[in-house]
Design an enzyme around this catalytic site. Structure first.
Site, PDB file in Angstrom:
ATOM      1  N   CYS A   1      12.245  59.145  49.379  1.00 20.60           N
ATOM      2  CA  CYS A   1      13.092  60.201  49.953  1.00 20.60           C
ATOM      3  C   CYS A   1      13.697  59.751  51.277  1.00 20.60           C
ATOM      4  O   CYS A   1      13.010  59.139  52.090  1.00 20.60           O
ATOM      5  CB  CYS A   1      12.278  61.445  50.271  1.00 20.60           C
ATOM      6  SG  CYS A   1      11.416  62.108  48.883  1.00 20.60           S
TER       7      CYS A   1
ATOM      8  N   GLY B   1       4.418  61.876  48.537  1.00 21.70           N
ATOM      9  CA  GLY B   1       3.702  61.266  49.655  1.00 21.70           C
ATOM     10  C   GLY B   1       2.261  60.868  49.351  1.00 21.70           C
ATOM     11  O   GLY B   1       1.562  60.412  50.250  1.00 21.70           O
TER      12      GLY B   1
ATOM     13  N   GLY C   1      14.839  57.522  43.801  1.00 21.03           N
ATOM     14  CA  GLY C   1      14.905  58.933  44.161  1.00 21.03           C
ATOM     15  C   GLY C   1      15.933  59.613  43.280  1.00 21.03           C
ATOM     16  O   GLY C   1      16.938  59.001  42.916  1.00 21.03           O
TER      17      GLY C   1
HETATM   18  P1  XMP Z   1       6.217  60.118  45.663  1.00 19.55           P
HETATM   19  O1  XMP Z   1       5.865  59.888  47.092  1.00 19.55           O
HETATM   20  O2  XMP Z   1       5.014  60.442  44.833  1.00 19.55           O
HETATM   21  O3  XMP Z   1       7.146  61.430  45.681  1.00 19.55           O
HETATM   22  O4  XMP Z   1       7.032  59.014  45.087  1.00 19.55           O
HETATM   23  C1  XMP Z   1       7.701  61.971  44.513  1.00 19.55           C
HETATM   24  C2  XMP Z   1       8.551  63.191  44.857  1.00 19.55           C
HETATM   25  O5  XMP Z   1       9.662  62.841  45.684  1.00 19.55           O
HETATM   26  C3  XMP Z   1      10.701  63.824  45.522  1.00 19.55           C
HETATM   27  N1  XMP Z   1      11.973  63.130  45.290  1.00 19.55           N
HETATM   28  C4  XMP Z   1      12.955  63.012  46.205  1.00 19.55           C
HETATM   29  N2  XMP Z   1      13.068  63.504  47.467  1.00 19.55           N
HETATM   30  N3  XMP Z   1      15.170  62.458  47.677  1.00 19.55           N
HETATM   31  C5  XMP Z   1      14.197  63.235  48.203  1.00 19.55           C
HETATM   32  O6  XMP Z   1      14.296  63.657  49.362  1.00 19.55           O
HETATM   33  C6  XMP Z   1      15.149  61.935  46.416  1.00 19.55           C
HETATM   34  O7  XMP Z   1      16.054  61.227  45.983  1.00 19.55           O
HETATM   35  C7  XMP Z   1      13.976  62.240  45.644  1.00 19.55           C
HETATM   36  N4  XMP Z   1      13.582  61.928  44.361  1.00 19.55           N
HETATM   37  C8  XMP Z   1      12.365  62.469  44.203  1.00 19.55           C
HETATM   38  C9  XMP Z   1      10.316  64.677  44.355  1.00 19.55           C
HETATM   39  O8  XMP Z   1       9.841  65.903  44.871  1.00 19.55           O
HETATM   40  C10 XMP Z   1       9.216  63.855  43.689  1.00 19.55           C
HETATM   41  O9  XMP Z   1       8.351  64.616  42.896  1.00 19.55           O
END
Ligand code: XMP
Length: 486
Positions: free
Chosen positions: A306, A343, A390
Site C-alpha cells: 500500500c 500488515g 496492490g
Molecule cells: P498485506 O500486508 O497482507 O496487506 O499484503 C493486504 C491488504 O492490503 C490492502 N491493499 C491495498 N492497500 N493500496 C492500498 O492502500 C493497494 O493497492 C492495495 N492492495 C491491497 C488490502 O486491504 C489487502 O487485503
C-alpha cells in the site's frame, strides 16, 4: 483542525506482557473464532481479495485448513461465479448436479468428457434425468472402443446401489464401506438423479476435520463486491452460486456510497453474511455495524503493497485502528467481529492483532508467494519468486482497464495512464511453497503466543491482553542481534 493527543501505534510499537498461564501444552489451546456471527473458523485467518492472492485454488486450500479465502472482484461476474462453484464443488457430503452423460453417447465422446472434466466417472441418465447406469474409468479401460456407446459398457441401474436424498454422512459412509463402493448415486422417489456421494469426499472430510464447511459439507468461500450499482448484479449472481460471505470492499469504506451499498446489499440478501470495509476509526466501524455489516474490515494503509498513506497522507497505524474499531462496534451494541486487514508479517503480528480485539486477520503478501496463489513462479537472481501487486497499483489499474475496454485501442494509449494515481505498488516475494505450511507456522506461533498470554481461547487472550509500548531500542532488542545469521 485538531491534533489527537494520543499516539497511533502499530504492531512493532508494542509487545504483549507475559502472564501466569494455565496452558500446559500448546496443543490444548483453541484457535477457533467467529468470522461473522454465522460463520465459525477453526483458525482466524483469511486470504486477501487480491488478484495475486485469492482465486479458487487458494480459497480451497484456505477453507481446508480451517480459514477462508475471499475471491477478488477484478474479473468478470461469470468468472467469479465459476470460481465460487469450483470451491463449492471441491468437496461435500453430496455432489449436487454431478456430471452426467446420455446412454447413447459414443464411448470415445464420454471418455473425452471425463478427461476434460477431470472426473473418474459419469452418471448415466435418460432425458427425464432418471438414473440408467454408471460409467467409470474401469469400464472404459476394459472396453473395446469402436462403435460402442455408453449403454454397452456402463453398469446398469439395476446393478447399482442407490440411496435417497435424506441419507446422513455417517449412513452414506457405512453403505460405501459395506459394498466397497467408490460412488453412490442419490435418487429421489421417481428414480431421478439428485446427487452423487463419493468415497473421495468422505475421505477428504475425514482428512481435514477442521475444514470450514457449510451445512452440506461443502467448503465455504467469500467473494468481494464493489460499490457501483452494477456490483449488485455481481452480488446476486454470487449468492445464487452459493457464496458464503459477500465482502463489500472499497479503499475508503467510511463513505456515504459504501454505506448506501451496504444497506442495499443487506436489504436484498438478508440471509447472506456480509463483511464491509475498509475503515480505521471508531466512527467508521460504528457506521458500518449500524448499516448492517456482519463483520467490519479494518486497515487503511498498513498493507505491504500500500502507498495510500504516502499518496494521500491518510491512515491510522494498524494496532490503534483495530482498538478504535473494536470500540466502535461495541458502541453499536451489535455483535460484529473485526477483520484486521493488512500488515501481518509474522505470527507475532497475528497474536497482537487478535489480542487487540480482532477476531480474524486478512493476509495478502505473505500468501502471494504460495503455490496456490494465482500466477506461476519466475526465477530472479537464481531465486524463485512470485509477483504481488496492490489492487490500486498501476499494473492492476492497467489490467482492469484493458479487461473492461476489451479491444478498444485507446486503452493502450500511454498518455491515458498518466491519469491513474496509484495507491499501491507491484513487487516480488519469495516463492514459499504450499499455503498450509505457512499456516502451520502462523498457527503454531499463535498457539505459543496464547500460552504466554495465559489464554486457552481467543476471547481469553483478548480479556487478558496487556500491551507495553516499546522504544526503538526495544525493537532492536526484539530482533536477532549481535550475531551473524546463517
Ligand atoms: P498485506 O500486508 O497482507 O496487506 O499484503 C493486504 C491488504 O492490503 C490492502 N491493499 C491495498 N492497500 N493500496 C492500498 O492502500 C493497494 O493497492 C492495495 N492492495 C491491497 C488490502 O486491504 C489487502 O487485503
Amino acid at each position: 483542525m485538531k491534533i489527537r493527543a494520543e499516539k497511533g501505534l502499530t504492531f512493532d510499537d508494542v509487545l504483549l506482557v507475559p502472564r501466569r498461564s494455565p496452558v500446559t501444552s500448546r496443543r490444548l489451546v483453541d484457535t477457533s473464532t467467529s468470522l461473522t456471527p454465522q460463520i465459525r473458523l477453526a483458525i482466524p485467518i483469511l486470504s486477501a481479495n487480491m488478484d495475486t492472492v485469492t482465486e479458487a485454488r487458494m480459497a480451497i486450500a484456505m477453507a481446508r485448513a480451517g480459514g477462508l479465502g475471499v475471491l477478488h472482484r477484478f474479473m468478470s461476474v461469470q468468472r467469479q461465479v465459476e470460481q465460487v462453484r469450483q470451491v463449492k464443488r471441491a468437496q461435500g457430503h453430496i455432489v449436487e448436479n454431478p456430471y452426467t452423460v446420455g446412454p447413447d453417447t459414443p464411448l470415445h465422446q464420454a471418455e473425452e468428457q471425463m478427461r476434460h472434466l477431470d472426473v473418474g466417472g459419469l452418471v448415466v441418465v435418460d432425458e427425464g434425468e432418471r438414473l440408467v447406469g454408471m460409467l467409470t474409468q474401469r469400464d472404459l479401460f476394459l472396453a473395446p472402443h469402436d462403435h460402442l456407446s455408453v449403454r454397452d459398457v456402463m453398469t446398469p441401474a439395476e446393478r447399482l446401489i442407490t440411496v435417497g436424498p435424506d441419507i446422513s454422512p455417517q449412513e452414506a459412509r457405512a453403505v460405501l464401506y459395506q459394498h466397497r463402493l467408490e460412488k453412490l448415486p442419490v435418487v429421489d422417489e421417481e428414480g431421478r438423479l439428485v446427487g452423487l456421494i463419493t468415497a473421495k469426499d468422505v475421505m477428504k472430510a475425514a482428512q481435514d476435520p477442521q475444514a470450514t464447511v457449510d451445512e452440506k459439507g461443502r467448503l465455504r468461500v467469500g467473494a468481494a463486491v464493489g460499490v457501483t450499482p452494477g456490483e449488485l448484479e455481481r452480488a446476486q449472481a454470487l449468492v445464487e452460486a452459493g457464496v458464503d460471505l459477500l465482502v463489500l470492499d472499497i479503499a475508503h469504506g467510511h463513505a456515504d456510497h459504501c454505506l448506501a451499498q451496504l444497506r442495499e446489499l443487506r436489504r436484498r440478501f438478508p440471509e447472506t453474511p456480509i463483511a464491509a470495509g475498509n475503515v480505521a476509526t471508531r466512527e467508521g466501524a460504528y457506521d458500518l455495524a449500524m448499516a448492517g455489516a456482519d463483520a467490519v474490515k479494518v486497515g487503511i494503509g498498513p498493507g505491504s503493497i500500500c502507498t495510500t498513506r504516502i499518496v494521500t497522507g491518510f491512515g491510522v497505524p494498524q494496532l490503534t485502528a483495530i482498538l478504535e474499531s473494536v470500540a466502535g462496534v461495541q458502541e453499536s451494541g451489535r455483535q460484529v467481529p473485526i477483520i484486521a486487514d493488512g500488515g501481518i508479517r509474522t505470527s507475532g503480528d497475528l497474536v497482537k492483532a487478535l489480542a487487540a480485539g480482532a477476531h480474524t486477520v486478512m493476509i495478502g503478501s505473505l500468501f502471494a508467494g504460495c503455490e496456490e496463489a494465482p500466477g506461476a513462479p519466475v526465477l530472479r537472481d537464481g531465486q524463485k519468486v512470485k509477483v504481488v501487486r496492490g489492487m490500486a497499483s498501476l499494473g492492476a489499474a492497467i489490467h482492469r482497464r484493458l479487461a473492461e475496454q476489451g479491444e478498444d485501442e485507446s486503452a493502450e494509449d500511454p498518455q491515458d495512464w498518466d491519469k491513474v494515481v496509484p495507491e499501491g505498488v507491484e513487487a516480488v516475494v519469495p516463492y514459499r511453497g504450499h499455503v498450509h505450511e505457512i499456516l502451520q507456522q502462523l498457527v503454531g506461533g499463535l498457539r505459543s503466543g496464547m500460552s504466554y498470554g495465559g489464554a486457552r481461547t481467543i476471547p481469553e487472550l483478548q480479556r487478558h491482553a496487556e500491551f507495553i509500548q516499546i522504544t526503538p531500542a526495544g525493537v532492536r532488542e526484539s530482533l536477532p542481534h549481535d550475531v551473524h545469521r546463517i
